[in-house]
Design a protein around this motif. Structure first.
Motif, mmCIF file in Angstrom:
data_model
loop_
_atom_site.group_PDB
_atom_site.id
_atom_site.type_symbol
_atom_site.label_atom_id
_atom_site.label_comp_id
_atom_site.label_asym_id
_atom_site.label_seq_id
_atom_site.Cartn_x
_atom_site.Cartn_y
_atom_site.Cartn_z
ATOM 1 N N HIS A 1 0.869 -1.188 0.000
ATOM 2 C CA HIS A 1 0.000 0.000 0.000
ATOM 3 C C HIS A 1 0.896 1.224 0.000
ATOM 4 O O HIS A 1 1.300 1.705 1.067
ATOM 5 C CB HIS A 1 -0.874 0.018 1.252
ATOM 6 N N PHE B 1 3.877 1.247 2.370
ATOM 7 C CA PHE B 1 3.656 0.333 3.483
ATOM 8 C C PHE B 1 3.266 -1.062 2.987
ATOM 9 O O PHE B 1 2.835 -1.242 1.855
ATOM 10 C CB PHE B 1 2.556 0.873 4.398
ATOM 11 N N ASP C 1 -8.591 2.492 0.457
ATOM 12 C CA ASP C 1 -7.471 3.292 -0.035
ATOM 13 C C ASP C 1 -7.646 3.514 -1.526
ATOM 14 O O ASP C 1 -8.209 2.674 -2.241
ATOM 15 C CB ASP C 1 -6.115 2.668 0.298
ATOM 16 N N ASP D 1 -4.450 8.550 5.995
ATOM 17 C CA ASP D 1 -3.089 8.048 5.847
ATOM 18 C C ASP D 1 -2.591 8.400 4.458
ATOM 19 O O ASP D 1 -3.180 7.978 3.458
ATOM 20 C CB ASP D 1 -3.053 6.521 6.020
ATOM 21 N N LEU E 1 -0.448 7.379 2.004
ATOM 22 C CA LEU E 1 0.329 6.167 1.742
ATOM 23 C C LEU E 1 1.468 6.410 0.749
ATOM 24 O O LEU E 1 2.496 5.753 0.804
ATOM 25 C CB LEU E 1 -0.590 5.067 1.221
ATOM 26 N N ASP E 2 1.261 7.342 -0.147
ATOM 27 C CA ASP E 2 2.330 7.675 -1.091
ATOM 28 C C ASP E 2 1.963 8.969 -1.807
ATOM 29 O O ASP E 2 0.780 9.299 -1.938
ATOM 30 C CB ASP E 2 2.533 6.555 -2.119
ATOM 31 N N ARG F 1 4.460 12.128 2.732
ATOM 32 C CA ARG F 1 3.997 10.779 2.483
ATOM 33 C C ARG F 1 4.424 9.883 3.628
ATOM 34 O O ARG F 1 5.574 9.910 4.072
ATOM 35 C CB ARG F 1 4.505 10.257 1.147
ATOM 36 N N LYS G 1 0.125 10.637 9.012
ATOM 37 C CA LYS G 1 -1.277 10.328 9.306
ATOM 38 C C LYS G 1 -1.893 11.599 9.864
ATOM 39 O O LYS G 1 -1.381 12.154 10.846
ATOM 40 C CB LYS G 1 -1.330 9.205 10.343
ATOM 41 N N LYS H 1 -5.583 6.649 2.315
ATOM 42 C CA LYS H 1 -6.533 5.747 2.965
ATOM 43 C C LYS H 1 -7.288 6.576 3.980
ATOM 44 O O LYS H 1 -6.695 7.446 4.631
ATOM 45 C CB LYS H 1 -5.782 4.615 3.665
ATOM 46 N N SER I 1 5.743 10.991 9.338
ATOM 47 C CA SER I 1 5.991 9.753 8.600
ATOM 48 C C SER I 1 7.152 8.982 9.206
ATOM 49 O O SER I 1 8.104 9.581 9.706
ATOM 50 C CB SER I 1 6.328 10.098 7.155
#
Lengths: 410, 410, 410, 410
Positions: B133, B136, D40, D91, D93-94, D232, D235, D276, D297
């Motif tokens: 993900h 992660f 996500d 979140d 994630l990227d 990235r 949260k 997400k 992060s």
């Protein structure tokens, strides 16, 4: 309120005269003091040789030392309520040199008296002295490098039970007996003549001295782990084997690289440890603990830029070994030494750096037959000059007019 | 401007059909592309098995794989001007999974087909699938844990010269010949039947296939080092042995622990590598280089709170070994597995965590006869719950209704 | 060899009786000792109030202190060869509390006597006492929190020249004169009655005392910067304005958050500083230096998991301010305090945490009209419990039976 | 399985033609997609100007841009079950550039069109282009520097309620009305002519466009915070004001320094975000939340060696300001620029570095009347050469033949 100093050592007196010091592991050694869970207190320690190695420019002492005298430990300290099966929780609140002794030593033993990880390459006694400047150290024998200390006790742990002591002696004698005339021997068996059993005297001392485990290897209880990351600020969970736990410690290191490859040893010093103890009842079975576990310190040197050397388990003669991490790590160390020589260091100086600086040794691959892979991580920021590879090639920043004292075998 | 993709792989096609892929080391394998010093470009790769292991809930593929087919590498890539004795400087600008393949696998080989570091304890084929993900990963087979990837090529290096290849084959055959009927064998000798020699065909291919070194072990050129810290953002200096260097890579890992103790392997994935190359002329002699050196990435997972397990070189039967880091690290791993089981994990799940998460393995002591000391560093922040020891004892957060698929030997 | 202690302080004696201490900036204050470039030495200091604040459970001393007496500095120390225009390079080799004084204090001044950053919300005098345990601290007035110290001198710098002193006095009087009757005043003008001018006596003292700049604000020379990152292990480059430089220091902090928002102050302590000095000739013009620059320590607390609070420049009454970072940071602080209250802390306890722990304050946005954005970074690892937000909501770990002593205005 | 791309943008088409994009905040803007807690997904975005700034060597576009068109955001996205008073947990994630657009821009606006933090010193439009190489960036306009990106959305947040929108408009108009003819204005009021209201059309669009809050400032909901650490892997917990939350984002930055002092802006790019979402029911009151909070992060650039510049609240004319962090930070920035000029950089290049590299801005002291103290932390490792001060003085590594394009006001 200053924490109480439970054990004091006088560096001008022989460690053998201090009844709160011992140099063997045995359950009969009497507790020298008792503390309660939650207490914090201070313990002073000799250096591991009890002051045998001096701050001078000769390696004679490293060559001549009788290694059966080590390690001089302060303790054992009893913790009320601790019972076999518990975990003793030790917070290392602070560690430092004694104020009157702001220096430490690093050396290589002669191959005839202890040797070391690279003894085939450095077979004679050598020594370097490291001055301690607050949080930092540098050496008059190793120019161009200084670093912050990752200070830790090389040796700390609780007394073994008689049952555990018997297991130790049996399995180590078993190993010795596979090659009993080997020099150096495969292990260090009990040796009563130079034993210091704390407050024991007379027959009780003689009996315990004859059985007492030498302090050289790490074992289930921790002991001489020489783990650089058991540093001030870390929290350690030790198995308890006897009522009261019996915590002892010594062999303080101002700094050390992973592996303590020089053996004599890290930057060895006399000092003091401020610690706090607590108990987890029945913690060994609750958590399935056979060996100590620990948590790292929130305060450690932040060196982050490394030059990393790889080694595989093909030895320096080109011989193939099977998944042998020791051989791989030895190659990584030798590769780093060759590299540093390009900047002007002698091999001995390069080795002293690997033994004292916060060098990391990683087990990088253990399954790709037949080669293990190990890596040695050398922090670049500890050097006064840039050691990174460049298109221009290395510059000889070190002029070569200084080297480690060497004392040839007699 | 997007960097050019020099090598593309189609995951729906057999790796054997891709002429820009090979699975043996041999100097005769033709360059598939040429670049200049300073160029940056992208290379796609298969996973190390060429797609044999599937994203499903059976370990049959792990049990049944023919390990002579690995590793499928993309390359070799020629760098104009590179000559034997130079260092090839490789910047790993980025590494990631292929967009259409956002997952990886980890497994344990059967003891009868490859085994692994703990094969005595986990003798049968098992597998876990890890979903990716973004930065992660987490696994449907290992609940309660997720972490950021320390992504790296498990295998990267330059083509050997014929002379170096001969040395490899000679020394490894020498080892095999000390116990030629051993299962598993002590090393992996050349094996022509499953060789993929890139663009070679006919007799040239047959000859090279019969001589080509297997890709299993790390060697002087780097190769299958499985060093987790060769991660994206790192800079590697590779020895050059043939004109043009001939850089190949594959065996991408989304994440891995030190040692890659599960062998099959890290979190294995197909993916792409964005890299840049440069040359240090005559760098091998300038810097005394025999094996690759590298510098770590400025961007890596910042996990910092660890629970650290110690191991000594007394094996699980209580037998004393002499300064054997492999035994010590094995004990540290087993100690960590026992610990994690107290929170509800199966042993296989615990092992999968040690094989995939950014676990560190340190060589902590190698001179204190007869025990080496190794430490396994388990990052605590990757768990959804608190794994630190407390007076209250462990809580079973993992309910045990999920486990890794296992495929018994046939 | 232990470094020499150039300045000693006796905590049982008034700071006014110590001739190596002063509490104003003036070029005529005589050097109390001279050192050479390259020397390292130790300096002891009083706490900033000279011992006025006591280790007890009353805030009366915080309420009643005469703030014209601060800060008691140790020095000035002359460095041979230092001349105006040079940079004085200071390595902070170590900093710690005096052995006999292992505690510090944090307080909020009454709005009528000094106030502070959140004085509208905390208008009365309050105090907390922090015990120092090796590298760590905790407070009997603030349960549930402990942390490693980021120890630093709140105040350090070189003597101003007469010309620079005149500039200071002129511009600060200019500000005061814009609102001369304001309480508290806009700046702290010279005040001879409580001045301690070191070794000056008689008329010379009286003259200098009447002109001497108060030590309250940071200025071009550094001075009372209260930068938590000027911590032990850091290296500072100070402008030199008078022959010999005249380095003085004091106001030691065991730990502090960015902004020192509580004003009285960080965790204030008496202590000792081990430092080394060197000179960069003509460094001010070489590098275009107007204010000190510094490099951080390689050893600092590694706290890395933060909960970060945002604030914008809309004040607590909902009023819009124009790109005002002070207002934005105040909101971030207030947001953090409200958050911590959900776990059971009083507002005063929450504020004490923000003032003492290694909290970061970042200037996050200064151009997006009309709102500045500032962030307060609260390290989560310093708490004994989990302060992260969860679906279950916060749990009141703090029972509320303990609070900071408060002394109402008389 | 690849996560779904909910919003796509075509960089060859005007952002105004994309119905899943908007450039004002208003509760009536329809959701463009709905997701569930735990989902996500991927969102593509334009750069903040919708492609107005080009990859070329002229700053004409920076000079000429109509700033009422910004920022083009992708969204709003509805989250089922989210209600006012909840916290939306995001979140990241990227985050990365669009594959076909591996570059970004940084610029300074003319003082007549937006200005910036140092507009008095850099009053004319200038621009630099930054190429993205995997995780790294460098610029043809700023030689000698390259760094890893700390990539983040400059702007992200949820739709305001009508009530909250009214508060925003009222308080910002209140500020404007204190000096309504000021150039530039004190705030950016609603402006319908260039509004893009997503899927709204006709009268509904006209009404919302007339009321919709401009996206320029950060506000209670987050919005244009320009916090580099919302990177990235972080949260974020956002307040929810409307049913479904309505999450929008844009203004992606490949990298930025604290403060985004250049305003136009960081390294601005078009890109994609993989995120997400989850919900904490009633989280605003549970945790006392007024503004977003976030956690950093686990993967960020590890730059650790900084040169740190101090600034106090005495401005460049020598005027004394009262505890003004903005003035102090401006001085720290100017001090750093003067320093970098000694190595050959133009002032504009130095400013571009401070605006783009992962520079930290700390609020170091806010209580020591009358001077605030702020520090600017410049990572030294991003330079190709050593910028630390030495006795030898600075060397001009930058030859001065390259500079940022400048477009004089017309």
């Amino acid at each position: 309120m200053m924490a109480e100093t439970l054990i004091k050592v006088d560096l001008t007196q022989s460690a053998y005269t201090n009844e709160k010091v011992h140099n063997r592991w045995h359950p009969d050694i009497p507790m020298v003091a008792w503390v309660k869970p939650g207490d914090d207190f201070i313990v002073e320690t000799y250096d591991w040789t009890g002051g045998f190695i001096k701050n001078n420019d000769s390696a004679d002492d490293v060559r001549d030392i009788d290694l059966t005298i080590v390690h001089f430990l302060s303790g054992p300290i009893g913790v009320t309520g601790a019972e076999p099966g518990d975990l003793l929780v030790v917070d290392l609140l602070d560690i430092g040199p004694k104020p009157e002794s702001q220096w430490g030593f690093n050396g290589f033993f002669s191959k005839k008296n202890g040797g070391g990880f690279l003894t085939e390459h450095f077979p004679q006694a050598q020594k370097s002295i490291w001055d301690i400047h607050g949080m930092f150290t540098s050496s008059r024998h190793v120019p161009g490098v200084q670093f912050a200390g990752l200070t830790h006790p090389g040796l700390i742990g609780c007394l073994p039970s008689k049952q555990l002591l018997d297991i130790w002696n049996e399995r180590e004698m078993g190993l010795i007996n596979t090659d009993p005339t080997r020099v150096p021997p495969l292990a260090a068996p009990p040796f009563g003549a130079t034993a210091h059993m704390g407050q024991l005297t007379g027959d009780a001392k003689a009996k315990a001295a004859a059985e007492g485990a030498r302090t050289v290897p790490p074992r289930e209880h921790g002991g001489n782990c020489d783990i650089k990351d058991l540093s001030r600020g870390s929290k350690v969970f030790f198995p308890v084997y006897v009522p009261g736990a019996g915590l002892s410690m010594g062999d303080l290191h101002f700094s050390q690289g992973d592996g303590e490859i020089t053996f004599c040893g890290a930057i060895e010093m006399a000092g003091r440890v401020h610690l706090k103890v607590d108990i987890i009842k029945d913690g060994m079975s609750k958590y399935g603990i056979k060996s100590p576990i620990f948590k790292p310190s929130p305060i450690t040197p932040n060196y982050k830029d490394y030059l990393i050397f790889e080694g595989i388990s093909v030895d320096e003669e080109g011989k193939q070994h099977y998944l042998d991490v020791n051989v791989a790590y030895r190659q990584a160390c030798l590769n780093a030494i060759e590299y540093l020589k390009k900047f002007g260091y002698s091999g001995a100086q390069a080795l002293a750096i690997l033994g004292t600086a916060p060098v990391q040794g990683h087990i990088s691959g253990v399954v790709d037959i037949p080669n293990s892979c190990a890596t040695l991580w050398l922090p670049t920021e500890i050097f006064d000059f840039d050691i990174n590879p460049t298109a221009a090639g290395p510059q000889k920043f070190i002029t070569g007019d200084i080297d480690l004292p060497l004392s040839p075998d007699l």
